[in-house]
Write a protein that holds these residues in place. Structure first.
Motif, short mmCIF file in Angstrom:
data_model
loop_
_atom_site.label_atom_id
_atom_site.label_comp_id
_atom_site.label_asym_id
_atom_site.label_seq_id
_atom_site.Cartn_x
_atom_site.Cartn_y
_atom_site.Cartn_z
N GLN A 1 0.82 -1.22 0.00
CA GLN A 1 0.00 0.00 0.00
C GLN A 1 0.86 1.26 0.00
O GLN A 1 0.33 2.36 0.19
CB GLN A 1 -0.94 0.00 1.22
CG GLN A 1 -1.85 -1.21 1.32
CD GLN A 1 -2.69 -1.43 0.08
OE1 GLN A 1 -3.03 -0.47 -0.62
NE2 GLN A 1 -3.03 -2.69 -0.20
N GLU B 1 -1.22 8.00 8.39
CA GLU B 1 -1.83 6.75 7.95
C GLU B 1 -1.81 5.78 9.12
O GLU B 1 -0.96 5.89 10.01
CB GLU B 1 -1.09 6.15 6.75
CG GLU B 1 -1.15 6.99 5.48
CD GLU B 1 -2.48 6.82 4.74
OE1 GLU B 1 -3.34 6.06 5.21
OE2 GLU B 1 -2.63 7.45 3.68
N ARG C 1 -9.27 6.70 7.96
CA ARG C 1 -9.72 5.43 7.40
C ARG C 1 -8.54 4.46 7.43
O ARG C 1 -7.62 4.58 6.63
CB ARG C 1 -10.23 5.61 5.98
CG ARG C 1 -11.54 6.39 5.87
CD ARG C 1 -11.88 6.67 4.43
NE ARG C 1 -11.87 5.44 3.63
CZ ARG C 1 -11.52 5.36 2.35
NH1 ARG C 1 -11.16 6.47 1.70
NH2 ARG C 1 -11.55 4.21 1.71
N TRP D 1 -6.05 1.04 7.39
CA TRP D 1 -5.83 -0.22 6.69
C TRP D 1 -5.95 -1.32 7.74
O TRP D 1 -5.22 -1.34 8.72
CB TRP D 1 -4.45 -0.25 6.03
CG TRP D 1 -4.33 0.75 4.92
CD1 TRP D 1 -3.85 2.03 5.00
CD2 TRP D 1 -4.71 0.56 3.56
NE1 TRP D 1 -3.91 2.65 3.78
CE2 TRP D 1 -4.42 1.76 2.86
CE3 TRP D 1 -5.26 -0.51 2.83
CZ2 TRP D 1 -4.67 1.93 1.50
CZ3 TRP D 1 -5.50 -0.35 1.48
CH2 TRP D 1 -5.20 0.84 0.83
N ARG E 1 -8.76 -1.32 3.05
CA ARG E 1 -9.03 0.05 3.51
C ARG E 1 -10.45 0.13 4.04
O ARG E 1 -11.41 -0.30 3.39
CB ARG E 1 -8.86 1.04 2.35
CG ARG E 1 -8.85 2.51 2.79
CD ARG E 1 -7.56 2.82 3.47
NE ARG E 1 -7.43 4.17 3.96
CZ ARG E 1 -6.89 5.17 3.26
NH1 ARG E 1 -6.47 4.98 2.01
NH2 ARG E 1 -6.75 6.36 3.79
N SER E 2 -10.60 0.68 5.24
CA SER E 2 -11.92 0.85 5.83
C SER E 2 -12.73 1.88 5.04
O SER E 2 -12.17 2.84 4.49
CB SER E 2 -11.79 1.30 7.29
OG SER E 2 -13.05 1.57 7.85
#
Length: 563
Positions: free
Chosen positions: A396, A482, A502, A504, A518-519
């Motif tokens: 990612q 992140e 959001r 991972w 990913r949410s």
């Protein structure tokens, strides 16, 4: 807090030279510029007179080299002052320390430093609270101040409770939150209880155990949300699911019914207990029906125990549809706004957070949080989980790959490092990542710093010191750019909820799924929602009823509010 890796702090900027008082202004600057001392006063006066004459003759077009020099020096001094501040985010005053009106200004700032300083550590967000939410919070604060502990109205309500007779709804109606499970579960259930109280004009009081005594600031001005110690109902030896005042049990035994006539309030019990834990039954879950909500408004005292984030269930109740639309036009911001409103770290916890952030994270160009929680029932091997974390972070593009052949490829000169904050009860995952980036250079030339504030080995929810570290680490994770989180973990839910991130999620990989997904939103998951549809009186899939409530990525039985 134990620290796993140290980083040298930047040295403070040099102080500007002290200017002698007889060297101030244009004369002093001019004297230094031409290099004359006090031994040549006549020449100095003559030259200064000449400069003044030129200034006068220039009239409106005053752009002489002296003006340029003065303005240039003034500007450079301002720039120098800005650049010579400490590297901490606290160097500049916050632009929006009350988060767009979310937080009340009616507090002594010294009593809760995080309330006024938290905006310095977070990136600005476009998801501002709605004017209606701000207004409702101010109205709630007024209600809580009027009905809170030690007020006359509270004392009157307690006397009514002691009488074991109900008088029906009164001016002050209460929801008493009771703790269950670990800190993450407690925070999401407090948020849910406040959400319920806000919708129903009830006052939330917390039965805080000693292990939560110094975690949060009081969220409501000039009052307290802590239940007084002399509250007449002692729940320390309660068998909660068998409580005779349980709403579910009274429905089951037909002592109560959601459509009963409540005109005679004396026929009602003095209080009800709401058993909203994950293991409750279908009668307890009638709480989530519209007719159940109407009945519960008749009770001045409700005692609520939950370990769940049950907020999504209210979006299925038609009665609340308009109100929820006004409170949260952006539906997937409920926890972000309510969490930042309710859970400002106490000064003790804020000290943990800011000291660690300033020492290890402040100078990083980017911050990646990795939250790892291994449940006993998961049966996950260390090497498999470590590989999954590394695969997720690299596929990612959250972290660079390492060069296994060339031990020293070119490094970008002067580049700011990327910081990786690992939170786990164990230190093995931290050491795996740290050693990987210590022993091998990155293929991009980036420098990666890996940090872990503590590793407690085991969860000790019963200890205040453990919970203080836990909340500090939750908050530090929420400051990431992140975030990678473990599935089913309420610790991770609170971190990405507060951060509005959001994450991972490290779902169990198989042939169809990658190492992480990913949410769809920053909202926590409601693990065990009701499956009963109150209108059709049959079981339905709650993850497909409305478009903004979906199944959770990490637990398919659960539901969450999504973007």
């Amino acid at each position: 807090m134990e620290t796993k890796q140290m980083r040298r702090q930047p040295l403070p900027c040099d102080e500007p030279p002290i200017q002698s008082k007889n060297e101030g202004g244009a004369a002093g600057l001019f004297r230094r510029a031409v290099g004359f001392g006090v031994a040549r006063p006549v020449l100095v006066v003559a030259l200064f007179t000449l400069v003044l004459l030129l200034v006068v003759l220039s009239g409106a077009y005053r752009s002489s080299s002296l003006d340029v020099l003065l303005s240039s020096r003034s500007s450079s001094k301002q720039v120098a002052n800005r650049s010579c501040t400490a590297p901490s985010p606290t160097a500049e005053p916050p632009e929006d320390k009350f988060l767009g009106g979310l937080l009340s200004a009616a507090f002594d700032e010294a009593s809760c430093l995080s309330r006024s300083q938290s905006s310095l550590y977070r990136k600005p967000s476009n998801d501002t609270p709605s004017p209606y939410l701000i207004d409702r919070l101010r109205r709630y604060e007024a209600l809580h101040k009027r009905c809170g502990p030690n007020t006359e109205l509270y004392k009157k309500a307690v006397e009514q409770l002691k009488s074991n007779r109900s008088t029906g709804a009164t001016e002050c109606n209460y929801v008493v939150w009771l703790p269950a499970d670990g800190l993450g579960n407690r925070i999401i259930s407090i948020t849910s209880a406040f959400f319920y109280a806000l919708l129903n004009d009830k006052v939330l009081l917390l039965d805080l155990p000693h292990d939560m005594g110094d975690l949060f600031c009081e969220p409501f001005p000039d009052t307290s949300w802590v239940l007084p110690a002399d509250f007449p109902i002692d729940n320390r030896n309660w068998i909660f699911e068998k409580d005779p005042h349980s709403y579910g049990n009274m429905l089951k035994s037909e002592v109560l019914s959601n459509d009963m006539d409540t005109t005679d309030a004396s026929s009602l019990p003095a209080y009800l207990y709401l058993h909203l834990l994950h293991a409750n039954d279908e009668f307890d879950k009638m709480f989530y029906c519209e007719e159940g909500q109407r009945l519960l408004r008749k009770f001045p005292w409700l005692l609520l125990r939950s370990n769940e984030y049950f907020v999504p269930a209210f979006f299925f109740i038609p009665e609340f549809e308009e109100e929820l639309g006004l409170l949260f036009p952006e539906k997937a911001t409920v926890f972000r706004h309510l969490g930042r409103y309710l859970f400002n770290p106490s000064n003790s916890v804020w000290g943990y957070i800011t000291r660690y952030y300033d020492a290890y994270l402040a100078s990083a160009k980017e911050k990646l949080g990795i939250q790892i929680r291994i449940f006993a029932f998961a049966n996950v091997e260390f090497d498999a989980m470590a590989s999954q974390i590394i695969n997720c972070s690299m596929t990612q593009k959250l972290l660079p790959e390492v060069d296994l052949k060339d031990s020293a490829p070119p490094v970008i000169a002067g580049a700011q490092p990327k910081a990786v904050l690992v939170t786990s009860l164990l230190d093995g995952y931290f050491e795996k990542l740290r050693n990987m980036y210590y022993e091998h250079a990155t293929t991009t030339g980036e420098v990666i710093g890996v940090y872990q504030p503590s590793h407690e080995e085991h969860q000790h929810t019963e200890k205040l010191s453990h919970n203080m570290k836990a909340f500090a680490e939750i908050y530090l994770l929420s400051l990431s750019d992140e975030l990678i989180t473990s599935p089913f973990s309420t610790f991770g839910y609170v971190a990405h909820g507060l951060g509005g991130l959001r994450p991972w999620i490290l779902v169990r990989p198989d042939n169809r799924n990658p190492s992480c997904v990913r949410s769809t939103s920053a909202e926590p998951c409601f693990h065990f929602p009701p499956s009963y549809d109150c209108k059709t009186r049959r079981k339905v899939d709650k993850g497909s009823v409305v478009p903004f409530v979906r199944h959770c990525e990490d637990f398919f039985l659960g539901i969450k509010i999504s973007d």
